[in-house]
Motif scaffolding. Structure first.
Motif, PDB file in Angstrom:
ATOM      1  N   ASP A  50     -60.073  24.897  22.698  1.00 44.30           N
ATOM      2  CA  ASP A  50     -58.612  24.851  22.586  1.00 44.30           C
ATOM      3  C   ASP A  50     -57.941  25.410  23.836  1.00 44.30           C
ATOM      4  O   ASP A  50     -56.858  24.955  24.230  1.00 44.30           O
ATOM      5  CB  ASP A  50     -58.160  25.633  21.354  1.00 44.30           C
ATOM      6  CG  ASP A  50     -58.581  24.963  20.055  1.00 44.30           C
ATOM      7  OD1 ASP A  50     -58.745  23.727  20.058  1.00 44.30           O
ATOM      8  OD2 ASP A  50     -58.753  25.666  19.043  1.00 44.30           O
ATOM      9  N   SER A  89     -64.376  19.797  19.554  1.00 40.60           N
ATOM     10  CA  SER A  89     -63.836  20.491  18.391  1.00 40.60           C
ATOM     11  C   SER A  89     -64.381  19.898  17.101  1.00 40.60           C
ATOM     12  O   SER A  89     -64.749  20.630  16.170  1.00 40.60           O
ATOM     13  CB  SER A  89     -62.304  20.418  18.394  1.00 40.60           C
ATOM     14  OG  SER A  89     -61.776  21.070  19.525  1.00 40.60           O
ATOM     15  N   LEU A  93     -66.788  21.903  14.522  1.00 37.99           N
ATOM     16  CA  LEU A  93     -66.452  22.056  13.105  1.00 37.99           C
ATOM     17  C   LEU A  93     -67.606  21.595  12.217  1.00 37.99           C
ATOM     18  O   LEU A  93     -67.848  22.172  11.148  1.00 37.99           O
ATOM     19  CB  LEU A  93     -65.192  21.255  12.780  1.00 37.99           C
ATOM     20  CG  LEU A  93     -63.876  21.830  13.311  1.00 37.99           C
ATOM     21  CD1 LEU A  93     -62.736  20.844  13.082  1.00 37.99           C
ATOM     22  CD2 LEU A  93     -63.565  23.168  12.655  1.00 37.99           C
ATOM     23  N   MET A 264     -59.104  24.695   7.902  1.00 39.91           N
ATOM     24  CA  MET A 264     -59.036  24.333   9.308  1.00 39.91           C
ATOM     25  C   MET A 264     -59.399  22.871   9.504  1.00 39.91           C
ATOM     26  O   MET A 264     -58.770  22.154  10.297  1.00 39.91           O
ATOM     27  CB  MET A 264     -59.973  25.235  10.127  1.00 39.91           C
ATOM     28  CG  MET A 264     -59.482  26.651  10.308  1.00 39.91           C
ATOM     29  SD  MET A 264     -60.664  27.705  11.177  1.00 39.91           S
ATOM     30  CE  MET A 264     -60.850  26.817  12.710  1.00 39.91           C
ATOM     31  N   PHE A 268     -56.999  19.938  10.888  1.00 39.34           N
ATOM     32  CA  PHE A 268     -57.435  19.101  11.999  1.00 39.34           C
ATOM     33  C   PHE A 268     -57.184  17.625  11.680  1.00 39.34           C
ATOM     34  O   PHE A 268     -56.637  16.877  12.496  1.00 39.34           O
ATOM     35  CB  PHE A 268     -58.927  19.343  12.277  1.00 39.34           C
ATOM     36  CG  PHE A 268     -59.476  18.540  13.422  1.00 39.34           C
ATOM     37  CD1 PHE A 268     -59.502  19.070  14.700  1.00 39.34           C
ATOM     38  CD2 PHE A 268     -59.994  17.268  13.221  1.00 39.34           C
ATOM     39  CE1 PHE A 268     -60.016  18.327  15.765  1.00 39.34           C
ATOM     40  CE2 PHE A 268     -60.500  16.523  14.262  1.00 39.34           C
ATOM     41  CZ  PHE A 268     -60.513  17.058  15.543  1.00 39.34           C
ATOM     42  N   ASN A 305     -52.771  21.293  17.105  1.00 35.53           N
ATOM     43  CA  ASN A 305     -53.975  21.737  16.411  1.00 35.53           C
ATOM     44  C   ASN A 305     -54.691  22.859  17.161  1.00 35.53           C
ATOM     45  O   ASN A 305     -55.319  23.725  16.549  1.00 35.53           O
ATOM     46  CB  ASN A 305     -54.913  20.557  16.202  1.00 35.53           C
ATOM     47  CG  ASN A 305     -56.179  20.925  15.490  1.00 35.53           C
ATOM     48  OD1 ASN A 305     -57.265  20.861  16.055  1.00 35.53           O
ATOM     49  ND2 ASN A 305     -56.067  21.321  14.232  1.00 35.53           N
ATOM     50  N   ASN A 309     -55.508  26.426  14.832  1.00 39.17           N
ATOM     51  CA  ASN A 309     -56.874  26.835  14.470  1.00 39.17           C
ATOM     52  C   ASN A 309     -57.047  28.349  14.434  1.00 39.17           C
ATOM     53  O   ASN A 309     -57.437  28.911  13.400  1.00 39.17           O
ATOM     54  CB  ASN A 309     -57.889  26.198  15.425  1.00 39.17           C
ATOM     55  CG  ASN A 309     -58.224  24.770  15.069  1.00 39.17           C
ATOM     56  OD1 ASN A 309     -58.068  24.359  13.920  1.00 39.17           O
ATOM     57  ND2 ASN A 309     -58.666  24.003  16.038  1.00 39.17           N
ATOM     58  N   TYR A 313     -57.173  30.921  10.900  1.00 37.41           N
ATOM     59  CA  TYR A 313     -58.346  31.746  10.628  1.00 37.41           C
ATOM     60  C   TYR A 313     -57.972  33.225  10.591  1.00 37.41           C
ATOM     61  O   TYR A 313     -58.476  33.993   9.766  1.00 37.41           O
ATOM     62  CB  TYR A 313     -59.414  31.490  11.688  1.00 37.41           C
ATOM     63  CG  TYR A 313     -60.754  32.089  11.347  1.00 37.41           C
ATOM     64  CD1 TYR A 313     -61.568  31.514  10.383  1.00 37.41           C
ATOM     65  CD2 TYR A 313     -61.217  33.226  11.993  1.00 37.41           C
ATOM     66  CE1 TYR A 313     -62.800  32.053  10.069  1.00 37.41           C
ATOM     67  CE2 TYR A 313     -62.439  33.784  11.691  1.00 37.41           C
ATOM     68  CZ  TYR A 313     -63.231  33.190  10.724  1.00 37.41           C
ATOM     69  OH  TYR A 313     -64.450  33.734  10.407  1.00 37.41           O
TER      70      TYR A 313
END
Length: 351
Positions: A50, A89, A93, A264, A268, A305, A309, A313
């Motif tokens: 990111d 990403s 994930l 998350m 996304f 996004n 993220n 979290y």
């Protein structure tokens, strides 16, 4: 105010926030040894991806929106770089989902199955796959002919159409398509370079077939379906465990982490769906017209996004969020101790 000016202003603010927040996440994991679990290491790797979006991906998108005259390969590289970070990403994930599935389903053998060396190897593999998938247009699957077509009609120079940047000095350098050459023995470098100039934009360089059939269906939708299957199986196991004998405290923490990661994943999908729908309209309905601000909004949401993220979290995991606030207050605001902002932040259990 013009939509382009608004878009550039919003992207600039977003880029600054993305860089600051994701640097904060990486620094937090580095400074707090109590947070150095495998899950948090993967979250830090996601923050690094990111960070690349904020530092390079968003500025590249702004340049593409200006429609400047640039060399084809420079324009294509700027268009492909966000695809690399998005692919990384998605794969990361997937690795996080596999890790949580193993942690809950095979808790007794988890330490023997998963270790830091294997995780590092998987993260490196994700980077390699992401670079190959994201930079595939540089290997030949692009719109070189369309990009230079206008330039061809306005100049008398017979320039070579080289689809692949890899194949400039090789007879078959293109990985996905053959590289076509004209005889250029009597052509100067400036003449060859002039043949690659055109109006730079994302639509002018990247093929819609690549975006829909390869990047979306193969590289995005397939990992997404695998992740959904893993989380469905994981929550089914948790539900049966609850019904049988109740859930221990340690397990509850892991389940909470799994729920945060699942959110998350959902976020996304929500932020990237508009851009993918826009790409499909571009491919299957070439006559459909839409305002420029719609395309700009879909791109902005995909970049958003990268900011949501770490914030999601941190909000869902109290210990991680407390450590994040402590680092922000102590190292950004330069306040040695703030009990009101960061209470009880001496010890953080592993996530």
């Amino acid at each position: 105010m013009d939509s382009l000016v608004i878009y550039i202003m919003m992207e600039s603010i977003l880029a600054l926030l993305v860089v600051l927040v994701n640097i904060l996440v990486c620094v937090t994991v580095y400074l707090h040894k109590e947070l150095r679990s495998i899950t948090n290491y993967l979250i830090a790797c996601l923050a690094m991806a990111d960070l690349g979006v904020g530092a390079l991906g968003i500025p590249f998108s702004v340049v593409l929106s200006l429609g400047k005259t640039l060399c084809f390969y420079s324009c294509l590289f700027m268009a492909c770089f966000p695809l690399v970070t998005a692919q990384f990403s998605m794969l990361l994930l997937l690795v996080i989902a596999i890790n949580m599935h193993l942690k809950i389903r095979h808790s007794a053998r988890y330490a023997a199955i998963v270790n830091k060396r294997k995780v590092i190897a998987l993260v490196f593999l994700c980077w390699v796959v992401s670079v190959i998938a994201g930079f595939t247009p540089l290997m030949g699957w692009n719109q070189m002919k369309t990009y230079t077509e206008r330039n061809i009609t306005t100049t008398s120079i017979k320039q070579p159409l080289e689809r692949s940047i890899i194949g400039k000095n090789l007879p078959y350098g293109g990985f996905l398509s053959k590289v076509y050459y004209n005889n250029r023995r009597n052509m100067s470098y400036s003449e060859i370079h002039r043949g690659h100039l055109g109006q730079c934009s994302f639509e002018a360089t990247v093929s819609p077939e690549y975006l829909v059939y390869f990047h979306f269906l193969v590289c995005t939708l397939l990992p997404l379906l695998i992740m959904l299957g893993l989380y469905v199986d994981l929550f089914r196991i948790v539900q049966s465990y609850y019904a049988a004998q109740g859930m221990p405290t340690a397990k509850r923490s892991e389940v909470q982490t799994a729920r945060s990661l699942f959110l998350m994943l959902g976020l996304f999908c929500l932020l990237w769906v508009p851009l993918n729908v826009n790409n499909m309209l571009w491919l299957f309905c070439s006559t459909c017209s839409q305002p420029l601000w719609v395309s700009q909004l879909t791109v902005f949401l995909s970049h958003l996004n990268s900011l949501t993220n770490p914030l999601l979290y941190a909000m869902r995991k109290k210990n991680f969020g407390a450590a994040l606030r402590l680092v922000f207050v102590r190292y950004i605001l330069c306040i040695p101790r703030c009990k009101r902002c960061c209470p009880d932040t001496k010890v953080y259990p592993k996530v």
